[in-house]
Write a protein that holds these residues in place. Structure first.
Motif, mmCIF file in Angstrom:
data_model
loop_
_atom_site.group_PDB
_atom_site.id
_atom_site.type_symbol
_atom_site.label_atom_id
_atom_site.label_comp_id
_atom_site.label_asym_id
_atom_site.label_seq_id
_atom_site.Cartn_x
_atom_site.Cartn_y
_atom_site.Cartn_z
ATOM 1 N N PHE A 199 1.939 6.953 3.850
ATOM 2 C CA PHE A 199 2.754 5.533 5.326
ATOM 3 C C PHE A 199 1.921 4.452 5.854
ATOM 4 N N GLU A 200 -0.024 4.728 6.098
ATOM 5 C CA GLU A 200 -0.680 4.033 6.929
ATOM 6 C C GLU A 200 -0.462 2.713 6.169
ATOM 7 N N GLU A 201 -0.581 2.735 4.525
ATOM 8 C CA GLU A 201 -0.979 1.330 3.894
ATOM 9 C C GLU A 201 0.421 0.775 3.882
ATOM 10 N N MET A 202 1.703 1.589 4.085
ATOM 11 C CA MET A 202 2.908 0.838 4.785
ATOM 12 C C MET A 202 3.324 -0.076 5.781
ATOM 13 N N GLY A 203 2.017 0.198 6.779
ATOM 14 C CA GLY A 203 2.477 0.088 8.061
ATOM 15 C C GLY A 203 3.616 0.549 9.266
ATOM 16 N N GLY A 204 3.086 2.083 9.004
ATOM 17 C CA GLY A 204 4.161 2.502 9.324
ATOM 18 C C GLY A 204 5.964 2.567 9.418
ATOM 19 N N GLU A 205 6.389 1.819 8.005
ATOM 20 C CA GLU A 205 7.403 1.736 8.023
ATOM 21 C C GLU A 205 8.021 0.669 6.790
ATOM 22 N N GLY A 206 9.441 1.493 6.143
ATOM 23 C CA GLY A 206 9.591 0.947 5.093
ATOM 24 C C GLY A 206 10.412 2.224 4.454
ATOM 25 N N GLY B 195 9.118 5.153 11.804
ATOM 26 C CA GLY B 195 10.092 3.865 10.614
ATOM 27 C C GLY B 195 9.925 3.894 9.015
ATOM 28 N N ILE B 196 9.166 5.069 8.525
ATOM 29 C CA ILE B 196 9.445 4.989 6.961
ATOM 30 C C ILE B 196 11.165 6.325 6.596
ATOM 31 N N GLU B 197 11.801 5.322 5.794
ATOM 32 C CA GLU B 197 12.439 6.057 5.662
ATOM 33 C C GLU B 197 12.448 6.899 4.001
ATOM 34 N N GLU C 235 12.786 -3.099 -1.970
ATOM 35 C CA GLU C 235 13.241 -2.341 -1.317
ATOM 36 C C GLU C 235 12.139 -1.059 -1.418
ATOM 37 N N ILE C 236 11.466 -0.705 -2.782
ATOM 38 C CA ILE C 236 11.107 -0.032 -2.823
ATOM 39 C C ILE C 236 9.761 -0.351 -1.961
ATOM 40 N N GLY C 237 9.063 0.490 -0.963
ATOM 41 C CA GLY C 237 7.746 0.110 0.414
ATOM 42 C C GLY C 237 6.591 1.272 -0.418
ATOM 43 N N GLY C 238 6.907 2.297 -1.280
ATOM 44 C CA GLY C 238 6.017 2.983 -1.536
ATOM 45 C C GLY C 238 6.544 3.883 -2.690
ATOM 46 N N VAL C 239 5.269 5.142 -3.223
ATOM 47 C CA VAL C 239 5.711 6.156 -4.007
ATOM 48 C C VAL C 239 4.702 7.326 -3.334
ATOM 49 N N TRP C 240 5.264 8.341 -2.616
ATOM 50 C CA TRP C 240 4.381 9.415 -3.260
ATOM 51 C C TRP C 240 4.971 10.374 -3.852
ATOM 52 N N SER C 241 3.795 11.375 -4.805
ATOM 53 C CA SER C 241 3.900 11.645 -5.828
ATOM 54 C C SER C 241 3.500 13.019 -5.620
ATOM 55 N N ALA D 223 3.736 -2.034 -4.657
ATOM 56 C CA ALA D 223 3.906 -1.085 -3.479
ATOM 57 C C ALA D 223 2.858 0.097 -3.609
ATOM 58 N N PRO D 224 2.468 0.930 -2.690
ATOM 59 C CA PRO D 224 1.317 1.312 -2.964
ATOM 60 C C PRO D 224 2.106 3.472 -3.063
ATOM 61 N N VAL D 225 0.668 3.799 -3.840
ATOM 62 C CA VAL D 225 1.042 4.996 -4.648
ATOM 63 C C VAL D 225 0.286 6.069 -4.143
ATOM 64 N N THR D 226 0.933 7.636 -3.864
ATOM 65 C CA THR D 226 -0.578 7.787 -3.707
ATOM 66 C C THR D 226 0.022 9.577 -5.387
ATOM 67 N N GLY D 227 -0.715 10.033 -4.908
ATOM 68 C CA GLY D 227 -1.159 11.342 -6.148
ATOM 69 C C GLY D 227 -1.790 12.514 -5.703
ATOM 70 N N VAL D 228 -1.874 13.493 -6.153
ATOM 71 C CA VAL D 228 -2.644 14.787 -5.730
ATOM 72 C C VAL D 228 -3.631 15.223 -7.283
ATOM 73 N N ASP D 229 -4.071 15.601 -7.246
ATOM 74 C CA ASP D 229 -5.276 16.411 -8.807
ATOM 75 C C ASP D 229 -6.608 15.870 -8.454
ATOM 76 N N GLY D 230 -6.782 15.072 -8.583
ATOM 77 C CA GLY D 230 -7.831 14.097 -8.327
ATOM 78 C C GLY D 230 -8.547 13.995 -9.443
#
Length: 358
Positions: free
Chosen positions: A163-170, A200-202, A230-236, A256-263
């Motif tokens: 969300f910070e990478e997205m500037g808090g909105e999108g 600001g994030i939907e 319209e896709i501003g980011g992907v959380w996985s 669009a920025p992406v985040t994941g889990v597992d390293g």
């Protein structure tokens, strides 16, 4: 070396009670000699780097004990029926001195796994998944322990980084793991906590991709068709899915920025590359720890070095210690996911964190 490790483990745990007994007829439970033990690690498959790390940890323990020729990895390939059948066959072959460290494909098969293990008087540690309300503490001593990682802070911190990478909105889309898996539930809970802090994030899409990279790519391609840029980011909920989503975004020319889990190593490398890679954050891998110490704990029960029924609750059902998420700021300080050189086996609970309560 194996004798020295066994001796030091026994000394470290000497406060525990005597070896347990079992109702299994003719079984000398908790008195297995090392040469009679067969070590088994089971997870979805080695095409996923997380499980490669799990096996690296398991093999490190087996090698330390001089038991590499008494070790086997089994891939369930995401098939719960297959995994249960595999475990039944191994128990039938190796009996009560079977030591198992299992990431059950679904929580729902854990009771059947415990039943099979108990019927042979064998020894089981589970990872990640179990039904809500079930516990080694209220089940069988042969279900020695359950080990996991608390997904709530992982989901929360990776979502905040996104969300910070997205500037808090999108608009953000969400890829979940298998929905009955506790880590999937916990990580999404953490995501939702963060979402409440960013008005600001939907969230415009939310679907399971079953921890699978190809499925995640396919789902993301469908979302791109529906929503475009319209896709501003992907959380996985997992890096493998995040990498699939990233591939779909790159193919569509969407930055669009992406985040994941597992390293996963690839995820960490992309984080290190900076914003051009699209990958914002992941978590530190715990695969090596889970592979190594899951087997070590079950082994200690099989040899009688610990009595599961006498262990404190925090040693039978626990999260590993929380670790900071991996971001551009700290990625160059994080240990490689496959590194086993730091492992020591005198105390298999040395990385245990908070007890699991559900």
């Amino acid at each position: 070396m194996a004798a020295a490790v066994a001796a030091s483990l026994a000394l470290a745990l000497s406060g525990c009670g005597p070896a347990i007994t079992t109702g299994a007829e003719g079984v000398d439970a908790g008195t297995c000699a090392p040469e009679d033990i067969f070590l088994v690690d089971s997870g979805r498959g080695l095409q996923n780097e997380y499980y490669v790390a799990v096996e690296a940890g398991a093999k490190a323990f087996a090698e330390e004990m001089g038991m590499l020729d008494q070790y086997q990895w089994i891939s369930s390939d995401g098939d719960s029926s297959k995994q249960l059948s595999q475990i039944k066959a191994i128990l039938a072959k190796h009996g009560h001195c079977t030591v198992l460290n299992i990431d059950a494909n679904e929580s729902s098969i854990v009771p059947a796994l415990v039943h099979e293990v108990e019927s042979y008087g064998a020894w089981l540690v589970t990872q990640w998944n179990k039904p809500d309300g079930s516990s080694p503490l209220t089940s069988s001593p042969h279900w020695v322990a359950h080990m996991s990682v608390n997904g709530v802070p992982q989901g929360y911190e990776t979502a905040k980084a996104l969300f910070e990478e997205m500037g808090g909105e999108g608009s953000v889309v969400v890829l979940q793991g298998i929905l009955d898996n506790p880590p999937a539930k916990e990580r999404f809970e953490g995501f939702q906590m963060a979402l409440e802090e960013y008005p600001g994030i939907e969230m415009i899409e939310n679907q399971t991709a079953g921890w699978d990279r190809t499925e995640a790519q396919n789902i993301t391609e469908t979302w791109i068709t529906a929503h475009g840029d319209e896709i501003g980011g992907v959380w996985s909920a997992g890096d493998d899915m995040a990498l699939g989503a990233r591939e779909a975004l790159l193919n569509a020319g969407i930055e669009a920025p992406v985040t994941g889990v597992d390293g996963l190593s690839q995820a960490q490398q992309l984080v290190a590359e900076g914003s051009g890679s699209l990958y914002v954050a992941t978590t530190q891998s715990t695969g090596v720890l889970q592979g190594a110490y899951g087997l070590a704990i079950a082994y200690a029960a099989a040899t009688g070095e610990v009595d599961p029924a006498s262990l404190p609750p925090e040693q039978r059902e626990f999260y590993l210690e929380d670790l900071p998420v991996v971001t551009r700021e700290n990625v160059n300080t994080i240990r490689d996911a496959m590194d086993t050189t730091f492992l020591e086996f005198e105390d298999p609970w040395q990385y245990a964190g908070d007890p699991i309560t559900d």
